[in-house]
Design a protein around this motif. Sequence first.
Motif, short mmCIF file in Angstrom:
data_model
loop_
_atom_site.label_atom_id
_atom_site.label_comp_id
_atom_site.label_asym_id
_atom_site.label_seq_id
_atom_site.Cartn_x
_atom_site.Cartn_y
_atom_site.Cartn_z
N LEU A 199 -22.54 -7.21 30.64
CA LEU A 199 -22.83 -5.88 31.17
C LEU A 199 -21.61 -4.99 31.06
O LEU A 199 -21.72 -3.77 30.96
N GLY A 200 -20.42 -5.61 31.06
CA GLY A 200 -19.19 -4.84 30.92
C GLY A 200 -19.21 -4.00 29.65
O GLY A 200 -18.81 -2.84 29.67
N ASN A 201 -19.68 -4.56 28.57
CA ASN A 201 -19.65 -3.85 27.30
C ASN A 201 -20.77 -2.82 27.19
O ASN A 201 -20.57 -1.74 26.65
N PHE A 204 -11.81 -6.67 33.03
CA PHE A 204 -13.20 -7.02 33.33
C PHE A 204 -13.92 -7.44 32.06
O PHE A 204 -14.59 -8.48 32.00
N SER A 205 -13.75 -6.62 31.03
CA SER A 205 -14.53 -6.86 29.83
C SER A 205 -14.10 -8.14 29.12
O SER A 205 -14.93 -8.85 28.55
N LEU A 206 -12.80 -8.44 29.17
CA LEU A 206 -12.35 -9.69 28.52
C LEU A 206 -12.43 -10.88 29.48
O LEU A 206 -11.96 -11.97 29.16
N GLY A 261 -7.93 -12.33 34.39
CA GLY A 261 -7.29 -12.03 35.66
C GLY A 261 -7.86 -12.79 36.83
O GLY A 261 -7.45 -12.59 37.97
N MET A 262 -8.84 -13.65 36.59
CA MET A 262 -9.41 -14.40 37.72
C MET A 262 -9.66 -15.85 37.37
O MET A 262 -10.25 -16.58 38.16
N GLY A 263 -9.21 -16.28 36.20
CA GLY A 263 -9.33 -17.71 35.90
C GLY A 263 -10.55 -18.12 35.10
O GLY A 263 -10.73 -19.31 34.84
N1 PHE Z 1 -16.64 -9.86 30.87
C1 PHE Z 1 -17.91 -9.79 31.52
C2 PHE Z 1 -18.63 -8.54 31.02
O1 PHE Z 1 -18.09 -7.79 30.25
C3 PHE Z 1 -17.79 -9.80 33.02
C4 PHE Z 1 -16.88 -10.82 33.56
C5 PHE Z 1 -15.78 -10.45 34.29
C6 PHE Z 1 -17.08 -12.17 33.30
C7 PHE Z 1 -14.88 -11.37 34.77
C8 PHE Z 1 -16.20 -13.12 33.78
C9 PHE Z 1 -15.10 -12.71 34.51
O2 PHE Z 1 -19.72 -8.30 31.38
#
Ligand code: PHE
Length: 457
Positions: free
Chosen positions: A26-28, A226-228, A231-233
């Motif tokens: 969904l990020g993209n 977020f998109s990649l 930052g959270m593992g």
């Molecule tokens: N990267 C995912 C997206 O673009 C969202 C996501 C964020 C997945 C953080 C995992 C960790 O939709």
Amino acid sequence: MTTQKRDGFSSRIGVIAAAAGSAIGLGNIWKFPYITGENGGAAFILVYLACIALIGLPIMLGEFSIGRNTKKNTVGAFEALAPGSPWKYTGWLGITAAFVILSFYGVVAGWTLNYVSLSITNAFAGQTAAQLESSFGAFVSNPISPIIWQIIFMCLTVAVVLGGIKNGIERYSKILMPLLLIILIILAIRSATLDGATKGLEFLFKPDFSKLNMSAVLAAMGHAFFSLSLGMGTMMTYGSYMRKNENLAVTAVQVSIADTLIALIAGIAIFPAVFAFGIEPSSGPGLVFITLPNVFSQMPFGTGFSILFFTLLAVAALTSSISVLEVIVAYLYEELGWNRVKSTISIAIPITFAGAILSLGNGTLSHLTMPFLINGGISQMSLIDWFITLSDQLLPIGGFLIALFIGWRMDKDSLKNELTNNGLIQATYIQAYRIIIKFIAPLAIAFVFISTLFGFF
Ligand code: PHE
């Protein structure tokens, strides 16, 4: 619980598909276009691309290295490399971010499922942009149906995560991601050839830096993370499932390129149509849901395309949401020794509950807003926007700590072993990499962060 046998990826293509499946979501297709619209277009995109290359890519490589080196979940990995130190809280921060992200992600993914069902019943036929906009508004503010769709989506996420790595995550990603790319390209061609499309292309590709401010820069950076999926593992956890002969740098570059291309193609599918149909580029989170049904109605076989597109978007969301959930599940499973079913279900329930409250924030609870510090002032946000903004901040903080950890704390040889596959492949970029991860990435993050929050520029 290192004695448990760890699952892992079985093929090179599976690794890329799973990591790209996590990144592409969904990020993209939902978030990138609408925040680009809110932040003025091309100039914002350039900043975003710079963040991907200078900050995102190096951190992805770092996360892969930490994960594969330790073969552990995000908390366990820091504990293994820096035993007894506070670094494990970086892992905890990741778990918190995973909770925050999946709560709103499930809601938006639920919207996507609803649009699959609307496409099947041909509900968009003959509707104007204004009508589509008001039906979107009516749907998201409804107290019941978005929550039902969210629950259905969360059940799908749980089902895949319960399947484990090889049988669940890898198998689904491999087939469906390429299909998504094809349909997006078809949509982009249709949109870019609509009457009045050029304005949209200019919006995307002709930068006007006067429209750029620091909060747009923070949004671009937050979105790069977020998109990649950084930052959270997430990429650390996926790295922990990668085999020793995988070239981590090549994988990181491929995933970053694929992710960026999909976002740009989504932009080309959306903005020409936004201008052609007179939709406001800054319409916010509803942008994709309002714009694309217009495009479908202008296409031969529009209904079929619409069903296919929203289905694939839901699948892309699923291959991402599983990677978010997996961060927490891997922790519960490995550190607390819970079995996979207990780990998965016991965290999915509170996340779904939190998401349902965010969903109510679009209607029944819309009077509840949250304060946020931005540009040196406090602004009020709806619950769901608040969670989205929070994730834009938590991820760069996590990324900052991860970069510092790799640059200053992680044993140099362990890093080198990961980048060179224990000396089997060359990593001529390693000196430059160390400088970026030690200084450039953390300084850039800190600069953007501090200046945005306090409004220094
Ligand atoms: N990267 C995912 C997206 O673009 C969202 C996501 C964020 C997945 C953080 C995992 C960790 O939709």
